[in-house]
Design a protein around this motif. Sequence first.
Motif, short mmCIF file in Angstrom:
data_model
loop_
_atom_site.label_atom_id
_atom_site.label_comp_id
_atom_site.label_asym_id
_atom_site.label_seq_id
_atom_site.Cartn_x
_atom_site.Cartn_y
_atom_site.Cartn_z
N GLN A 142 0.85 -1.20 0.00
CA GLN A 142 0.00 0.00 0.00
C GLN A 142 0.88 1.24 0.00
O GLN A 142 1.76 1.39 0.85
N TYR A 143 0.66 2.11 -0.98
CA TYR A 143 1.44 3.35 -1.09
C TYR A 143 1.14 4.26 0.09
O TYR A 143 -0.02 4.44 0.46
N LEU A 144 2.18 4.84 0.69
CA LEU A 144 2.00 5.75 1.82
C LEU A 144 2.32 7.20 1.48
O LEU A 144 1.52 8.09 1.71
N ALA A 145 3.49 7.44 0.93
CA ALA A 145 3.88 8.81 0.64
C ALA A 145 5.16 8.82 -0.20
O ALA A 145 5.72 7.77 -0.51
N LYS A 146 5.60 10.02 -0.53
CA LYS A 146 6.84 10.20 -1.28
C LYS A 146 7.66 11.27 -0.58
O LYS A 146 7.29 12.43 -0.54
N ARG A 147 8.79 10.85 -0.01
CA ARG A 147 9.66 11.76 0.74
C ARG A 147 11.10 11.47 0.35
O ARG A 147 11.67 10.47 0.76
N LYS A 148 11.68 12.33 -0.45
CA LYS A 148 13.06 12.11 -0.89
C LYS A 148 14.01 12.73 0.13
O LYS A 148 14.29 13.93 0.08
N LEU A 149 14.48 11.91 1.04
CA LEU A 149 15.32 12.36 2.13
C LEU A 149 16.60 11.52 2.19
O LEU A 149 16.66 10.44 1.58
N PRO A 150 17.62 11.98 2.91
CA PRO A 150 18.90 11.25 2.96
C PRO A 150 18.76 9.82 3.48
O PRO A 150 17.85 9.50 4.25
N ILE A 151 19.71 8.98 3.08
CA ILE A 151 19.70 7.57 3.46
C ILE A 151 19.72 7.42 4.98
O ILE A 151 19.07 6.53 5.53
N LEU A 152 20.47 8.28 5.68
CA LEU A 152 20.57 8.18 7.14
C LEU A 152 19.18 8.27 7.77
O LEU A 152 18.85 7.51 8.68
N PHE A 153 18.37 9.18 7.28
CA PHE A 153 17.02 9.38 7.82
C PHE A 153 16.20 8.10 7.70
O PHE A 153 15.61 7.62 8.67
N TRP A 154 16.15 7.52 6.51
CA TRP A 154 15.33 6.33 6.30
C TRP A 154 15.94 5.10 6.95
O TRP A 154 15.22 4.19 7.38
N SER A 155 17.26 5.07 7.03
CA SER A 155 17.92 3.94 7.67
C SER A 155 17.54 3.86 9.14
O SER A 155 17.22 2.79 9.67
N ILE A 156 17.56 5.01 9.81
CA ILE A 156 17.16 5.06 11.22
C ILE A 156 15.69 4.67 11.35
O ILE A 156 15.32 3.86 12.20
N THR A 157 14.85 5.23 10.48
CA THR A 157 13.41 4.98 10.55
C THR A 157 13.08 3.51 10.37
O THR A 157 12.36 2.91 11.18
N ASP A 158 13.60 2.91 9.31
CA ASP A 158 13.23 1.53 8.99
C ASP A 158 13.83 0.52 9.95
O ASP A 158 13.35 -0.62 10.04
N ASN A 159 14.87 0.91 10.67
CA ASN A 159 15.47 0.01 11.66
C ASN A 159 14.97 0.29 13.08
O ASN A 159 15.45 -0.31 14.05
N SER A 160 14.01 1.22 13.18
CA SER A 160 13.52 1.60 14.51
C SER A 160 12.35 0.75 14.97
O SER A 160 12.11 0.61 16.16
N TYR A 161 11.62 0.15 14.01
CA TYR A 161 10.34 -0.45 14.37
C TYR A 161 10.43 -1.69 15.24
O TYR A 161 9.43 -2.13 15.82
N GLN A 162 11.62 -2.25 15.38
CA GLN A 162 11.78 -3.37 16.30
C GLN A 162 11.54 -2.93 17.74
O GLN A 162 11.24 -3.75 18.62
N TYR A 163 11.66 -1.61 17.97
CA TYR A 163 11.46 -1.06 19.31
C TYR A 163 10.03 -0.54 19.53
O TYR A 163 9.71 -0.04 20.60
N PHE A 164 9.20 -0.65 18.51
CA PHE A 164 7.87 -0.05 18.57
C PHE A 164 7.04 -0.52 19.77
O PHE A 164 6.44 0.32 20.46
N PRO A 165 6.96 -1.82 20.06
CA PRO A 165 6.17 -2.24 21.23
C PRO A 165 6.65 -1.60 22.53
O PRO A 165 5.85 -1.22 23.39
N LYS A 166 7.97 -1.44 22.65
CA LYS A 166 8.55 -0.88 23.86
C LYS A 166 8.19 0.59 24.02
O LYS A 166 7.77 1.03 25.10
#
Length: 314
Positions: A14-38
Amino acid sequence: MSVDLEQIKKVDWQYLAKRKLPILFWSITDNSYQYFPKVSGIPFTYKYIIRFRDGSFFKSAKDLQKLRSTLLQRGVKGLKQFRQGLIFYLGKLDKITERIAKKDFTKLNNKELLKLFNQYIEAAKLAHNFLTPILTVEKVISQMILDSLLSASEEQKKEWLTTLAFPIKENSHTKEERSLYKVFDLYQKKDKKFNTYLKRHLTEFAWIGTRGYGAYKEWSKQDIINRLKHYITQDKEPLEEIKQLDNVRRERIEATEKLLKELKINKDSKQYELVKLAKEFAYLRTYRTDTIYLAGYRIRPLLYEIAKRVKLKE
């Protein structure tokens, strides 16, 4: 790492959005969700995320529906847990990066630079959890309010919701607009205090121009002057514009109070509790990105110093 294309094709993207941002930004974001329940208090984590070079990104519709169902099941208590986590972890990121920004990185050794970078990463990994899930949270709150309203057409209910969810607190962008009109007033009058107020404005709001981790440049003095010149071409009157901002805000708040009475939503009811949450999340939606973008702006000098020492080129 091998990629199973057949498995990717099977995901109900499902398409969410389009945000052309630096790799560091998305790398942190996509690796953060393991902590979501906490951090959120919600027993859920995304299984599938895909991004493209143009900045567009997708998640599994099944994942999004699962999050929605979990939130609905947990009700107001779950929504409040999510809000509490958002405020706490975004606030923590804000404080850490504010402290980091005060350092003179040129005087620190490599070990000290690495320590600061790790402090930032650890705080960011927790804060970034609230970027995309808040969109689902808002939809859940909206649905809960719509379901609780009096019998009316869907169009009427959505109109009511727009009024009820108007945020009480002003975000950074509205504050910047107010500040700029004051600067504009001094600019038009050729007041001697203009440069002082312009500098103050840039100190507080220049980061807004960066829009995330250095993908864009912070506002300069010339950027602000160009905006002021544009105001002149639009025949804007600064004090009238400020008054208009005040009037619109007052009218929206009065409209909310009037509608609450018409719908007989008492301040001690569950409906009113949901309305309060909707107003808070309407503000927090902007607050979360502003805080994360400001954090990225603050740590750029640290990243530049690290890049310089390892001899990275732009």
